[in-house]
Design a protein around this motif. Sequence first.
Motif, PDB file in Angstrom:
ATOM      1  N   GLU A 106      -7.922 -15.439  -4.566  1.00  0.00           N
ATOM      2  CA  GLU A 106      -7.262 -14.986  -5.790  1.00  0.00           C
ATOM      3  C   GLU A 106      -6.089 -15.895  -6.142  1.00  0.00           C
ATOM      4  O   GLU A 106      -5.909 -16.293  -7.302  1.00  0.00           O
TER       5      GLU A 106
ATOM      6  N   TYR B 253     -11.077  -9.117  -9.788  1.00  0.00           N
ATOM      7  CA  TYR B 253      -9.717  -9.492  -9.416  1.00  0.00           C
ATOM      8  C   TYR B 253      -9.288 -10.816 -10.009  1.00  0.00           C
ATOM      9  O   TYR B 253      -8.184 -11.257  -9.818  1.00  0.00           O
ATOM     10  N   ALA B 254     -10.208 -11.487 -10.721  1.00  0.00           N
ATOM     11  CA  ALA B 254      -9.872 -12.791 -11.284  1.00  0.00           C
ATOM     12  C   ALA B 254     -10.061 -12.777 -12.794  1.00  0.00           C
ATOM     13  O   ALA B 254     -10.768 -11.943 -13.340  1.00  0.00           O
TER      14      ALA B 254
END
Length: 259
Positions: free
Chosen positions: A75, A248-249
């Motif tokens: 991340e 999450y990105a």
Amino acid sequence: MKGKTALLAVVFTASIGALLTTAKDCSAEKENYSKQTVKLHEVPSTPYPSHVSLSYLPPKERKKEFIKLMLPLIEKANEEVMKERKFLLSIKGKKKLTPLEEKKLKELKKKYKADSYEELLKRVNIVPVSLVLAQAAIESGWGTSRFFTEANNAFGIYSYSKKRKCLKAKKSGACLKVYPDLYESVKDYIYNINVSWAYKDFRDARSKGASLDTLIKELEKYSVMRKQYTELVKNVIKNNNLTDFDGYALSFTGSGSSR
């Protein structure tokens, strides 16, 4: 394969059976991780994880700990790339750049070996988290390989420089890069995907907003196993529910917009 930045992954350090854990086996991990987001501040600025071995853990626990270890590093590396991409998008269409913008654009062109703004925009972009996790899992045997433990090399990346320290394979003449920590390994993997001639088709597809399956197919040159390798990557992602972590990105589409 020729080329300084080309990647090969010919050494598999875990059995196919261990890599392809069923979705049922991973259901607990899926439930735990899908309910939480790993924040960037959870990754210490220094030192980053180094010389880690998860071989002492049973398979299910090993996979859980491997994801916990690698996810924030991936991340963070993707976020660093997105900062550069946001700059490029901010100057898109501007008729005249400031001296500072000109300098930064020149630095990025040099870093990513791009001759034009258009090519640079294709190169400065993230790699889906699920894909990074799957390749790291395959190349490191879920954190058990000698190269992962001794060289912090999570992706089986070869060294082509005589000046750089590398770790030799025991049964071949191959020599893999040695990194100071696992974060540097993740950064180098993403950089190579974004720069190497071997992944031009991957970058072209990514710029058009291609699906994850399409992107995986464009990574055949990562291994001499070609299609067998990309099928393995696809199955590791599917059987371990790794797409749960793609949220999450930021988006990896050509527009650069968020999901």
